[in-house]
Design a protein around this motif. Sequence first.
Motif, PDB file in Angstrom:
ATOM      1  N   LYS A  99       0.899  -0.966   0.076  1.00 38.67           N
ATOM      2  CA  LYS A  99      -0.360  -0.461   0.176  1.00 38.67           C
ATOM      3  C   LYS A  99       1.300   1.060   0.412  1.00 38.67           C
ATOM      4  O   LYS A  99       1.677   1.254   0.382  1.00 38.67           O
ATOM      5  CB  LYS A  99      -0.668  -0.092   1.127  1.00 38.67           C
ATOM      6  CG  LYS A  99      -1.995  -1.265   1.000  1.00 38.67           C
ATOM      7  CD  LYS A  99      -3.145  -1.213   2.347  1.00 38.67           C
ATOM      8  CE  LYS A  99      -3.788  -1.807   2.588  1.00 38.67           C
ATOM      9  NZ  LYS A  99      -5.179  -2.142   3.283  1.00 38.67           N
ATOM     10  N   PRO A 100       0.714   2.371  -1.073  1.00 38.05           N
ATOM     11  CA  PRO A 100       1.436   3.408  -1.216  1.00 38.05           C
ATOM     12  C   PRO A 100       1.493   4.500   0.202  1.00 38.05           C
ATOM     13  O   PRO A 100      -0.159   4.361   0.669  1.00 38.05           O
ATOM     14  CB  PRO A 100       0.813   4.052  -2.809  1.00 38.05           C
ATOM     15  CG  PRO A 100       0.279   3.174  -3.474  1.00 38.05           C
ATOM     16  CD  PRO A 100       0.572   2.110  -2.265  1.00 38.05           C
ATOM     17  N   SER A 101       1.966   5.052   0.879  1.00 45.19           N
ATOM     18  CA  SER A 101       2.510   5.518   1.526  1.00 45.19           C
ATOM     19  C   SER A 101       2.192   7.770   0.665  1.00 45.19           C
ATOM     20  O   SER A 101       2.769   7.779  -0.462  1.00 45.19           O
ATOM     21  CB  SER A 101       3.366   6.378   2.687  1.00 45.19           C
ATOM     22  OG  SER A 101       3.005   4.613   3.077  1.00 45.19           O
ATOM     23  N   CYS A 102       1.490   8.456   1.342  1.00 47.22           N
ATOM     24  CA  CYS A 102       0.571   9.514   0.326  1.00 47.22           C
ATOM     25  C   CYS A 102       1.289  11.398   1.643  1.00 47.22           C
ATOM     26  O   CYS A 102       0.987  11.099   2.578  1.00 47.22           O
ATOM     27  CB  CYS A 102      -0.316   9.693   0.207  1.00 47.22           C
ATOM     28  SG  CYS A 102      -0.930   8.445  -1.288  1.00 47.22           S
ATOM     29  N   VAL A 140       4.518   6.457  -6.953  1.00 46.97           N
ATOM     30  CA  VAL A 140       3.739   5.847  -7.410  1.00 46.97           C
ATOM     31  C   VAL A 140       3.358   6.606  -8.057  1.00 46.97           C
ATOM     32  O   VAL A 140       2.519   6.906  -9.375  1.00 46.97           O
ATOM     33  CB  VAL A 140       2.631   5.251  -6.721  1.00 46.97           C
ATOM     34  CG1 VAL A 140       1.324   4.914  -7.179  1.00 46.97           C
ATOM     35  CG2 VAL A 140       3.133   3.968  -5.743  1.00 46.97           C
ATOM     36  N   THR A 156       9.830   4.290  -4.643  1.00 44.93           N
ATOM     37  CA  THR A 156       9.330   4.381  -5.509  1.00 44.93           C
ATOM     38  C   THR A 156       8.151   5.214  -5.596  1.00 44.93           C
ATOM     39  O   THR A 156       7.295   5.176  -4.815  1.00 44.93           O
ATOM     40  CB  THR A 156       9.015   3.162  -6.681  1.00 44.93           C
ATOM     41  OG1 THR A 156      10.077   2.528  -6.082  1.00 44.93           O
ATOM     42  CG2 THR A 156       8.090   3.015  -7.691  1.00 44.93           C
ATOM     43  N   CYS A 183       2.234   9.944  -3.592  1.00 51.39           N
ATOM     44  CA  CYS A 183       2.465   8.846  -3.580  1.00 51.39           C
ATOM     45  C   CYS A 183       3.589   8.008  -3.522  1.00 51.39           C
ATOM     46  O   CYS A 183       4.057   8.202  -4.393  1.00 51.39           O
ATOM     47  CB  CYS A 183       1.342   8.445  -3.354  1.00 51.39           C
ATOM     48  SG  CYS A 183      -0.533   8.613  -3.562  1.00 51.39           S
ATOM     49  N   TYR A 184       3.982   7.238  -2.674  1.00 51.02           N
ATOM     50  CA  TYR A 184       4.547   6.178  -2.953  1.00 51.02           C
ATOM     51  C   TYR A 184       5.300   4.989  -2.234  1.00 51.02           C
ATOM     52  O   TYR A 184       4.203   4.706  -0.884  1.00 51.02           O
ATOM     53  CB  TYR A 184       6.012   7.025  -2.707  1.00 51.02           C
ATOM     54  CG  TYR A 184       6.216   7.545  -0.583  1.00 51.02           C
ATOM     55  CD1 TYR A 184       6.691   6.690  -0.137  1.00 51.02           C
ATOM     56  CD2 TYR A 184       5.751   8.767  -0.037  1.00 51.02           C
ATOM     57  CE1 TYR A 184       7.510   7.095   1.279  1.00 51.02           C
ATOM     58  CE2 TYR A 184       5.276   9.017   0.753  1.00 51.02           C
ATOM     59  CZ  TYR A 184       6.535   7.792   2.032  1.00 51.02           C
ATOM     60  OH  TYR A 184       6.654   8.047   3.136  1.00 51.02           O
ATOM     61  N   THR A 185       6.286   3.940  -2.811  1.00 50.82           N
ATOM     62  CA  THR A 185       6.183   2.732  -1.653  1.00 50.82           C
ATOM     63  C   THR A 185       7.852   2.798  -1.506  1.00 50.82           C
ATOM     64  O   THR A 185       8.941   3.095  -1.863  1.00 50.82           O
ATOM     65  CB  THR A 185       6.285   1.658  -3.305  1.00 50.82           C
ATOM     66  OG1 THR A 185       6.161   1.768  -4.149  1.00 50.82           O
ATOM     67  CG2 THR A 185       4.102   1.649  -2.600  1.00 50.82           C
TER      68      THR A 185
END
Length: 370
Positions: free
Chosen positions: A120-123, A137, A135, A145-147
């Motif tokens: 699940k991405p964090s934003c 997203v 990375t 938003c990224y992972t």
Amino acid sequence: MTTAAHTTPRALTAYLTRATWGLPEARRQELWDELEEHILTRTDHLILSGLTPTQATAQAIRELGPPARVTLGMAKVYTMPKLILAAGTLALGISAGLYALAGGSTTSTTLTVVRQAPVKPSCVRGTKPSGDNITIVSETGGVTCYTFNDNEVNKGVFLKGTDVTRALDAQGVTLSRDGRSLALGGTSVNARFTRDGAAFFDASSVIDLLTQTRSVRFSGYTSPRVQVGDATLLLNAGPEDIGAAFYNASNSVFLSALVGQPVWGSYFVGTKTGPEHLISTGLKTGEAVMLVTSRGGTNFMVDTGKVDAQDRLSVHSRDRQLRFVSSLDQLGPYLSGGRRSALLVRITNLPLNNLKSGIFVPAQATSDAR
């Protein structure tokens, strides 16, 4: 010789018939008597705990394990001639029908294992995160938003809820209407994630749920098997070895069984980067063994490993020097002569509620990490 004046139940007679089929007559009667005495003694104990005689007998039989395993084990012990072994193996197939008719049949179900939970991405709003381990997203309206590229935190052993209930329906395991929780005997566990509309559960939480009210036995390592009553679950992740991931994730189940009460305190799993101990065990190839050390109270450290073809066990600990002991009360937070007291416990091929019988001290009294 038996424990008391019991009327031998039909299921017990069928079990004993199958478990001793094909053995030499003298050995057959000897094993019959030993098994019958064990089962009837255990039945008496279970009746005292509140079970009916029928329930107690059924549970005592389940705890002993499939009769075919007993037969083949005794065949090896008695080093029977090949002709007798062949006849005994054939007889197992014939006697399986008798055992099934007595209500002692077993079912085996292969459950496909998923090893990776969705990431699940964090934003964040404002400053854009960066780094080799990041990375991106999406970027919309100042929100990024990224992972993280390291997905180890999302790795595990996950089972589809519908597969579990299909395999364990007869054991009373049910899936909630929304499919997001499994329930048994008034206790439930929640899904870890959903994928394509299906809920997936941590295998360790499923096992924890089952052990609350059912007799459970484990076997195998690379692809673990879990026997629950008359059902057997094979956890299959293809060629991947999931033994360490499954058994270490379930360490609270094994610790609770060993201690005799729920262990929900702090405990740590050995990491493969820590000191490695290579121990000669004298056990059969493929057995799973748990190493336990204590820092006091419920502060345990555990690691599990598989016995290899040379009867050696590879496990990890935070301590480079260990001294093996024979009981829980010998564990402690303090070093003795620079060594940490450690317990080795075989956790496969014996009932979970009798895990203490798996404690053993190897021929080497101490171990120094490699």
